[in-house]
Design a protein around this motif. Structure first.
Motif, PDB file in Angstrom:
ATOM      1  N   LYS A   1      15.455   7.342  -2.582  1.00 48.52           N
ATOM      2  CA  LYS A   1      15.642   7.323  -1.137  1.00 48.52           C
ATOM      3  C   LYS A   1      14.361   6.954  -0.400  1.00 48.52           C
ATOM      4  O   LYS A   1      14.379   6.158   0.545  1.00 48.52           O
ATOM      5  CB  LYS A   1      16.147   8.685  -0.653  1.00 48.52           C
ATOM      6  N   GLU A   2      13.221   7.520  -0.815  1.00 47.37           N
ATOM      7  CA  GLU A   2      11.957   7.260  -0.112  1.00 47.37           C
ATOM      8  C   GLU A   2      11.568   5.784  -0.207  1.00 47.37           C
ATOM      9  O   GLU A   2      11.116   5.192   0.774  1.00 47.37           O
ATOM     10  CB  GLU A   2      10.848   8.139  -0.686  1.00 47.37           C
ATOM     11  N   VAL A   3      11.752   5.187  -1.368  1.00 46.79           N
ATOM     12  CA  VAL A   3      11.430   3.764  -1.544  1.00 46.79           C
ATOM     13  C   VAL A   3      12.364   2.922  -0.682  1.00 46.79           C
ATOM     14  O   VAL A   3      11.930   1.999   0.013  1.00 46.79           O
ATOM     15  CB  VAL A   3      11.547   3.346  -3.021  1.00 46.79           C
ATOM     16  N   TYR A   4      13.642   3.249  -0.716  1.00 45.62           N
ATOM     17  CA  TYR A   4      14.628   2.495   0.069  1.00 45.62           C
ATOM     18  C   TYR A   4      14.308   2.564   1.563  1.00 45.62           C
ATOM     19  O   TYR A   4      14.390   1.544   2.267  1.00 45.62           O
ATOM     20  CB  TYR A   4      16.027   3.046  -0.194  1.00 45.62           C
ATOM     21  N   GLU A   5      13.925   3.753   2.054  1.00 43.90           N
ATOM     22  CA  GLU A   5      13.592   3.908   3.471  1.00 43.90           C
ATOM     23  C   GLU A   5      12.374   3.070   3.836  1.00 43.90           C
ATOM     24  O   GLU A   5      12.292   2.515   4.937  1.00 43.90           O
ATOM     25  CB  GLU A   5      13.343   5.383   3.802  1.00 43.90           C
TER      26      GLU A   5
ATOM     27  N   GLU B   1       0.824  -1.215   0.000  1.00 44.06           N
ATOM     28  CA  GLU B   1       0.000   0.000   0.000  1.00 44.06           C
ATOM     29  C   GLU B   1       0.856   1.263   0.000  1.00 44.06           C
ATOM     30  O   GLU B   1       0.539   2.247  -0.680  1.00 44.06           O
ATOM     31  CB  GLU B   1      -0.934  -0.012   1.209  1.00 44.06           C
ATOM     32  N   ARG B   2       1.950   1.243   0.760  1.00 46.85           N
ATOM     33  CA  ARG B   2       2.832   2.415   0.806  1.00 46.85           C
ATOM     34  C   ARG B   2       3.529   2.633  -0.530  1.00 46.85           C
ATOM     35  O   ARG B   2       3.674   3.770  -0.993  1.00 46.85           O
ATOM     36  CB  ARG B   2       3.856   2.249   1.928  1.00 46.85           C
ATOM     37  N   LEU B   3       3.949   1.548  -1.155  1.00 40.55           N
ATOM     38  CA  LEU B   3       4.605   1.668  -2.454  1.00 40.55           C
ATOM     39  C   LEU B   3       3.617   2.124  -3.526  1.00 40.55           C
ATOM     40  O   LEU B   3       3.968   2.918  -4.410  1.00 40.55           O
ATOM     41  CB  LEU B   3       5.228   0.331  -2.855  1.00 40.55           C
ATOM     42  N   GLN B   4       2.391   1.626  -3.457  1.00 39.59           N
ATOM     43  CA  GLN B   4       1.362   2.055  -4.409  1.00 39.59           C
ATOM     44  C   GLN B   4       1.067   3.548  -4.257  1.00 39.59           C
ATOM     45  O   GLN B   4       0.885   4.261  -5.258  1.00 39.59           O
ATOM     46  CB  GLN B   4       0.080   1.248  -4.201  1.00 39.59           C
TER      47      GLN B   4
ATOM     48  N   ILE C   1      13.957   2.949 -12.183  1.00 41.73           N
ATOM     49  CA  ILE C   1      13.387   2.975 -10.838  1.00 41.73           C
ATOM     50  C   ILE C   1      11.888   2.702 -10.908  1.00 41.73           C
ATOM     51  O   ILE C   1      11.350   1.887 -10.141  1.00 41.73           O
ATOM     52  CB  ILE C   1      13.630   4.343 -10.159  1.00 41.73           C
ATOM     53  N   ALA C   2      11.210   3.364 -11.836  1.00 42.15           N
ATOM     54  CA  ALA C   2       9.764   3.193 -11.986  1.00 42.15           C
ATOM     55  C   ALA C   2       9.420   1.756 -12.373  1.00 42.15           C
ATOM     56  O   ALA C   2       8.460   1.166 -11.853  1.00 42.15           O
ATOM     57  CB  ALA C   2       9.230   4.167 -13.032  1.00 42.15           C
ATOM     58  N   GLU C   3      10.210   1.167 -13.277  1.00 42.39           N
ATOM     59  CA  GLU C   3       9.942  -0.199 -13.721  1.00 42.39           C
ATOM     60  C   GLU C   3      10.120  -1.197 -12.578  1.00 42.39           C
ATOM     61  O   GLU C   3       9.289  -2.097 -12.392  1.00 42.39           O
ATOM     62  CB  GLU C   3      10.890  -0.551 -14.879  1.00 42.39           C
ATOM     63  N   ARG C   4      11.192  -1.049 -11.826  1.00 43.54           N
ATOM     64  CA  ARG C   4      11.436  -1.963 -10.713  1.00 43.54           C
ATOM     65  C   ARG C   4      10.401  -1.774  -9.603  1.00 43.54           C
ATOM     66  O   ARG C   4      10.037  -2.739  -8.924  1.00 43.54           O
ATOM     67  CB  ARG C   4      12.849  -1.753 -10.160  1.00 43.54           C
ATOM     68  N   LEU C   5       9.954  -0.546  -9.416  1.00 44.07           N
ATOM     69  CA  LEU C   5       8.924  -0.282  -8.409  1.00 44.07           C
ATOM     70  C   LEU C   5       7.634  -1.007  -8.770  1.00 44.07           C
ATOM     71  O   LEU C   5       7.015  -1.661  -7.915  1.00 44.07           O
ATOM     72  CB  LEU C   5       8.677   1.221  -8.295  1.00 44.07           C
TER      73      LEU C   5
END
Length: 248
Positions: free
Chosen positions: A199-203, A144-147, A165-169
């Motif tokens: 950074k935000e995704v990694y955190e 949910e957070r990643l979405q 980054i977008a593709e891997r996300l």
């Protein structure tokens, strides 16, 4: 739920866990003879024998301790961990050296059921259900957070400059949605190596490292699938205690 109420529930959970761990602390064995120098020759030889290239950590120390116990105390050792990448890596060493086996928390719960006569089948099913829920909750929260991040941050401008980054996300979100944990460590590693750009995704990922424990080799059962199978086996009376074979 308020922050205060959430803190109370976390504190209560920690207290309950600490009380349960008291039983196991009394049975711990630090085995100073083998663990006094984790960076010493003994562990370096295990690294060489297994091809282990990471830093000395809990899984490596536990493997060394298990080898020591199996040889000097002539015992079969069962090492319980939900770190499936480590489990897959060290299991052949346990087999070849006739140390014992590496099992997971679902196996440990069943073992406790066999050992404790007061542990009912209803409690066994409830405990497995709670374990399943814990992992699924973490997966759902992260998804949910990643979405939300994808919806609010990944636009045409983002894709032009950070297409990979977008593709891997999107790939990671799709895997979490399908409860597909094969090669998920590779995605974690990608975002770690590119944390300057994401950074935000990694955190977010750092807060949910437990999900990495669900990874298995392609084609194998995940921990979640195993828990589901065990719960079905409880319902079909396939999990017995020894005394069950002698009761009327």
């Amino acid at each position: 739920m308020s922050k205060y109420e959430n803190k109370e529930s976390i504190d209560a959970a920690r207290k309950g866990i600490d009380q349960k761990l008291t039983f196991f602390r009394g049975k711990s064995d630090n085995n100073e003879e083998v663990l006094k120098d984790p960076e010493g020759e003994f562990f370096e030889k295990i690294k060489g024998a297994t091809g282990y290239s990471k830093r000395t950590n809990g899984e490596l120390c536990s493997t060394g301790h298990a080898l020591f116990v199996s040889r000097y105390e002539q015992k079969k050792v069962f090492f319980y961990t939900d770190d499936y990448p480590a489990k897959d890596f060290f299991s052949p060493f346990f087999d070849y050296q006739q140390i014992g086996q590496i099992k997971d928390s679902a196996d440990l719960i069943v073992l406790l059921f066999w050992m404790d006569e007061s542990f009912t089948t209803h409690q066994l099913d409830s405990t497995l259900s709670a374990l399943y829920s814990q992992y699924v909750t973490d997966v759902t929260l992260l998804k949910e957070r990643l979405q939300s991040y994808l919806k609010n941050n990944v636009d045409a401008s983002f894709i032009r400059t950070k297409k990979q980054i977008a593709e891997r996300l999107r790939e990671l979100i799709a895997k979490l949605d399908k409860l597909d944990f094969t090669k998920i460590t590779e995605l974690w590693t990608f975002f770690e190596e590119n944390k300057a750009k994401s950074k935000e995704v990694y955190e977010m990922l750092k807060q949910f490292d437990s999900i990495l424990e669900l990874e298995l080799k392609e084609g194998a059962d995940t921990l979640l699938a195993k828990i589901t199978r065990l719960r079905n086996e409880i319902k079909t009376n396939k999990i017995y205690r020894f005394d069950d074979f002698f009761s009327n």
